[in-house]
Write a protein that holds these residues in place. Structure first.
Motif, PDB file in Angstrom:
ATOM      1  N   ALA A  58      29.806  59.922  59.036  1.00 16.47           N
ATOM      2  CA  ALA A  58      29.333  61.281  58.750  1.00 16.47           C
ATOM      3  C   ALA A  58      30.482  62.185  58.323  1.00 16.47           C
ATOM      4  N   ARG A  59      31.646  62.045  58.961  1.00  8.48           N
ATOM      5  CA  ARG A  59      32.796  62.872  58.594  1.00  8.48           C
ATOM      6  C   ARG A  59      33.234  62.572  57.163  1.00  8.48           C
ATOM      7  N   ILE A  60      33.272  61.301  56.794  1.00  7.39           N
ATOM      8  CA  ILE A  60      33.692  60.939  55.436  1.00  7.39           C
ATOM      9  C   ILE A  60      32.663  61.414  54.417  1.00  7.39           C
ATOM     10  N   GLN A  61      31.379  61.300  54.770  1.00 16.88           N
ATOM     11  CA  GLN A  61      30.335  61.770  53.855  1.00 16.88           C
ATOM     12  C   GLN A  61      30.501  63.249  53.526  1.00 16.88           C
ATOM     13  N   ASP A  62      30.937  64.025  54.503  1.00 13.09           N
ATOM     14  CA  ASP A  62      31.125  65.451  54.268  1.00 13.09           C
ATOM     15  C   ASP A  62      32.184  65.720  53.203  1.00 13.09           C
ATOM     16  N   GLU A  63      33.126  64.772  53.018  1.00 11.39           N
ATOM     17  CA  GLU A  63      34.211  64.957  52.053  1.00 11.39           C
ATOM     18  C   GLU A  63      33.849  64.463  50.656  1.00 11.39           C
ATOM     19  N   LEU A  64      32.728  63.734  50.533  1.00 10.58           N
ATOM     20  CA  LEU A  64      32.320  63.237  49.227  1.00 10.58           C
ATOM     21  C   LEU A  64      31.722  64.361  48.394  1.00 10.58           C
ATOM     22  N   PRO A  65      31.632  64.183  47.068  1.00 10.37           N
ATOM     23  CA  PRO A  65      31.042  65.219  46.217  1.00 10.37           C
ATOM     24  C   PRO A  65      29.643  65.598  46.696  1.00 10.37           C
ATOM     25  N   GLY A  66      29.452  66.887  46.943  1.00  7.85           N
ATOM     26  CA  GLY A  66      28.157  67.352  47.434  1.00  7.85           C
ATOM     27  C   GLY A  66      28.037  67.291  48.942  1.00  7.85           C
ATOM     28  N   GLY A  67      29.007  66.670  49.610  1.00  7.29           N
ATOM     29  CA  GLY A  67      28.962  66.582  51.059  1.00  7.29           C
ATOM     30  C   GLY A  67      27.919  65.593  51.546  1.00  7.29           C
ATOM     31  N   GLU A  68      27.406  65.841  52.724  1.00  9.02           N
ATOM     32  CA  GLU A  68      26.415  64.941  53.315  1.00  9.02           C
ATOM     33  C   GLU A  68      25.124  64.979  52.503  1.00  9.02           C
ATOM     34  N   VAL A 422      27.361  52.459  54.830  1.00 13.76           N
ATOM     35  CA  VAL A 422      28.679  51.870  55.038  1.00 13.76           C
ATOM     36  C   VAL A 422      29.685  52.644  54.197  1.00 13.76           C
ATOM     37  N   MET A 423      30.760  53.083  54.828  1.00 10.75           N
ATOM     38  CA  MET A 423      31.853  53.732  54.102  1.00 10.75           C
ATOM     39  C   MET A 423      33.018  52.747  54.059  1.00 10.75           C
ATOM     40  N   ALA A 424      33.465  52.437  52.834  1.00 16.12           N
ATOM     41  CA  ALA A 424      34.537  51.465  52.637  1.00 16.12           C
ATOM     42  C   ALA A 424      35.612  52.058  51.745  1.00 16.12           C
ATOM     43  N   PRO A 425      36.887  51.659  51.942  1.00 15.78           N
ATOM     44  CA  PRO A 425      37.932  52.089  51.005  1.00 15.78           C
ATOM     45  C   PRO A 425      37.546  51.672  49.585  1.00 15.78           C
ATOM     46  N   GLU A 452      37.865  60.670  47.182  1.00 10.67           N
ATOM     47  CA  GLU A 452      38.831  60.752  48.283  1.00 10.67           C
ATOM     48  C   GLU A 452      39.185  59.383  48.845  1.00 10.67           C
ATOM     49  N   GLY A 453      39.116  58.352  48.008  1.00  7.76           N
ATOM     50  CA  GLY A 453      39.498  57.016  48.442  1.00  7.76           C
ATOM     51  C   GLY A 453      38.415  56.255  49.183  1.00  7.76           C
ATOM     52  N   TRP A 454      37.184  56.797  49.226  1.00  8.44           N
ATOM     53  CA  TRP A 454      36.091  56.155  49.946  1.00  8.44           C
ATOM     54  C   TRP A 454      34.902  55.947  49.018  1.00  8.44           C
ATOM     55  N   THR A 455      34.156  54.900  49.281  1.00  6.38           N
ATOM     56  CA  THR A 455      32.934  54.602  48.536  1.00  6.38           C
ATOM     57  C   THR A 455      31.783  54.442  49.516  1.00  6.38           C
ATOM     58  N   GLU A 456      30.664  55.061  49.178  1.00  4.16           N
ATOM     59  CA  GLU A 456      29.462  55.011  50.018  1.00  4.16           C
ATOM     60  C   GLU A 456      28.591  53.835  49.582  1.00  4.16           C
ATOM     61  N   ILE A 457      28.195  53.018  50.549  1.00  3.15           N
ATOM     62  CA  ILE A 457      27.392  51.827  50.260  1.00  3.15           C
ATOM     63  C   ILE A 457      26.109  51.899  51.086  1.00  3.15           C
ATOM     64  N   ALA A 458      24.965  51.778  50.416  1.00  4.14           N
ATOM     65  CA  ALA A 458      23.664  51.758  51.098  1.00  4.14           C
ATOM     66  C   ALA A 458      23.282  50.310  51.364  1.00  4.14           C
TER      67      ALA A 458
END
Length: 691
Positions: A58-68, A422-425, A452-458
């Motif tokens: 959840a913390r990393i998602q907040d930093e992605l474009p658009g946030g959570e 899943v949040m992965a580098p 920010e160095g992270w990729t969101e995986i569903a």
């Protein structure tokens, strides 16, 4: 005479000064009290510790474009199969949603195997973390979608579930406050049998509640303490319940002292001296038990500790300063029509508790053994507590998001409609996707946003949400994906919540017992009496949970038990239950110091304090029972267990078991204190009877 008149004027000015200070304080804190609801946080991630894997997601998602992201699922269903007109209407509605909101991608319809259901996953980062924007997005989508002529349309998904949960918590504070005030009003009218007296403690409790809410808001702003809808509701119940208990004790003693003192001011001073120590010790045990929650891993439980302490302290200060001042200013007439006249004696009445104590003392060993067997038998009901409570079963009234969730579970058994996140580098994202797809229990995995160095995986599993199969898949993913990757999402959050609750029980239960034991030893000057009281409240806790196990599923239809029920019910039942033991034992010790034999001391203590303890127990149980009227299963279960436990403690344990144990133990009850070594305490001048 002049000096006496001066003292009288000064004494008369003290109550007015106290009332004035409270009015000034109320004016200052009033605006802050109104902001208490604004700082409540009720996302699942707000309950979790920072170290949890799902919290990191959840913390990393907040930093992605658009946030959570706010994820919804539009579910179209018709028994017997969707028609061409249904599919066309669904496509048009989804297109309208897409044109009205900034979505993360074009929604794609996924039909069920039997053709009766069509689901459209919809995701948007436009609301971000703003709960009002999220709710507006969900409400807007629901306004666009709709069915007719047998076509049902439900908007579900994590975003809709959070919105429905948020709406429930928005109404809790007001509903709970009004319901609790109503219950307390009825009980005070019945207890005091006066058309005016009940207004005084009720108004003071309202002032205490406002001060507590303002202090809670300050606590969040200054120390970033997590405040949830649950802890806010519990604080309200504590202020009104514990505050009314303190008022009952003080008013009862004040009524007695008015018969001994001509001036209300002098009677109130005597009343405060008599019952003040017991009230202070009572509030101290509750505060100590709640402060033990600071050792909790869960943010929600850790925040409930200081929030609850604020409620108890606000009730304590208000009932020992403002209430006495108001009562003194109103004088004896506030007790009309049963005004206690100076020099009068109360009407002699047969005491129910005297009769109960006498019957228990005839065969104390039999009564004690029978009571212990009864509590043990009731505790066996805990074996019927049926595991963790799923999100879909967490409402007493099924909202739209839950209806959508159940339709999806029935129509898409081959895959979960709620993905894991899943949040992965980013440099390992492709490898993580491949590992996820090869993990047993995974139906599909796809990469999404990157920044920010992270990729969101569903990741979609083959098992239903919060099922044992999905739990195994989450654990397998966490083992397989390796360091650097985090597995989150609603189901992972629920799993982390249960793990943290299990850890907290092992840590906090011993802390609560130790803290309360130390306070009891200091108050009662004994080791045996505190151990007896702690054993009694532990037995009550087990029996109350057992009764819950016997009624939650068979009678209430609940499909699970909230993971936090055991810990929170233990903390409140031990801390609050010991209160009544303090009132009883404190009086028993006073009688022994005045030369009474052990049996006489126990029966006198029960006779003189039983009525007040019973009234206080009924009020406290009723205030917690108000939680059972709320639409959340977790609060219903907590309110039920605490209310039942308080009643068991008041009418069974204190009346029979503690009294009979005291009769059997005799002076050993006070070992190793002075009373245990002295065969006969030297009679002293009889002091006014303390509550």
């Amino acid at each position: 005479m002049g000096a006496a008149m001066t003292r009288t004027r000064r004494r008369g000015a003290v109550p007015w000064a106290v009332v004035g200070l409270w009015l000034a304080a109320l004016v200052l804190v009033g605006p802050l009290a109104g902001k208490f609801g604004e700082v409540q946080q009720d996302r699942a991630v707000d309950y979790l510790p920072d170290s949890a894997d799902s919290t990191q997601v959840a913390r990393i998602q907040d930093e992605l474009p658009g946030g959570e992201s706010t994820d919804l699922v539009l579910v179209y269903h018709r028994d017997g199969g969707l028609t061409a007109a249904d599919r066309k209407a669904a496509a048009e509605q989804v297109a309208e949603v897409e044109s009205g909101y900034e979505l993360s991608g074009t929604p794609r319809g996924i039909p069920s195997e039997d053709g009766s259901t069509l689901m459209y996953p919809v995701s948007s980062t436009e609301p971000g973390q703003d709960e009002e924007a999220r709710d507006a997005f969900v409400d807007g989508v629901r306004a666009i979608t709709g069915g007719a002529g047998g076509l049902s349309v439900d908007v579900g998904g994590p975003g809709a579930l959070n919105a429905d949960m948020g709406k429930v918590f928005e109404t809790i504070d007001g509903t709970l406050l009004l319901a609790t005030l109503g219950v307390v009003t009825v009980l005070l009218v019945l207890i005091y049998r006066s058309p005016f007296l009940w207004l005084v403690p009720l108004a003071v409790a309202g002032v205490a509640a406002a001060v507590a809410m303002a202090a809670g808001y300050g606590l969040h702003e200054l120390f970033d303490v997590t405040i949830t809808g649950q802890s806010g509701g519990i604080m309200t119940v504590l202020v009104l319940g514990a505050g009314t208990d303190y008022a009952l004790l003080l008013v009862s003693r004040y009524r007695e002292e008015l018969r001994r003192h001509e001036r209300p001011y002098d009677a109130m001073r005597a009343a405060l001296r008599g019952c003040g120590p017991a009230i202070l010790a009572s509030s101290g045990t509750v505060a100590a038990g709640l402060l033990c929650l600071l050792a909790a891993d869960l943010n929600s439980s850790r925040g409930m500790g200081p929030v609850g302490v604020i409620g108890v302290l606000a009730a304590l200060v208000a009932m020992t300063t403002l209430l006495p001042a108001v009562l003194v200013l109103l004088g004896r007439r506030v007790f009309w029509p049963l005004i206690p006249a100076f020099g009068s004696t109360p009407t002699a009445r047969r005491s129910l508790f005297a009769a109960m104590g006498t019957s228990a003392a005839r065969r104390p060993a039999v009564v004690l053994a029978g009571g212990a067997v009864l509590l043990g038998a009731l505790a066996l009901g805990t074996l019927n507590l049926n595991g963790g409570l799923k999100q879909e079963d967490s409402f007493t009234d099924r909202p739209e998001s839950i209806a959508a969730m159940r339709t999806l579970a029935e129509e898409y058994p081959e895959r979960s409609s709620r993905p894991l996140t899943v949040m992965a580098p980013t440099d390992r994202a492709d490898a993580v996707v491949d590992k996820a797809r090869s993990t047993e229990g995974v139906a599909e995995a796809a990469a999404g946003r990157s920044a920010e160095g992270w990729t969101e995986i569903a990741v979609f599993t083959t098992a239903a949400p919060e099922s044992p199969g999905e739990t195994r898949t989450i654990e397998a993913l966490r083992d397989t994906l390796g360091d650097g990757a985090h597995v989150g999402g609603p189901s992972a959050q629920q799993l982390d919540l249960a793990d943290s609750e299990s850890r907290d029980r092992k840590v906090i239960v011993p802390l609560v017992l130790a803290a309360v034991f130390v306070i009891l030893v200091a108050l009662l000057r004994s080791l045996v009496a505190p151990l007896l009281l702690l054993a009694a409240v532990a037995a009550v806790w087990g029996a109350a949970l057992g009764i819950g196990g016997l009624v939650f599923e068979p009678l209430f239809g609940f499909a699970g038990t909230d993971p936090g029920l055991g810990l929170l019910s233990f903390v409140f039942l031990v801390a609050l239950g010991v209160d009544y033991g303090i009132f009883l034992m404190h009086r028993m010790r006073e009688e022994s110091l005045n030369g009474a034999e052990p049996e006489a001391a126990a029966l006198t203590a029960l006779r003189t304090t039983g009525g007040v303890i019973a009234s206080a127990g009924i009020v406290l149980a009723a205030t917690f029972a108000v939680l059972t009227t709320l639409p959340l299963v977790a609060l219903v279960e907590l309110g039920f267990v605490i209310a039942v436990g308080v009643l068991l403690d008041t009418f069974l344990v204190r009346t029979y078991l503690v009294t009979t144990a005291s009769v059997l133990l005799r002076r050993w009850m006070w070992w190793p204190g002075r009373l245990s070594r002295t065969p006969e305490a030297a009679p002293r001048e009889r002091q006014p009877e303390p509550v």
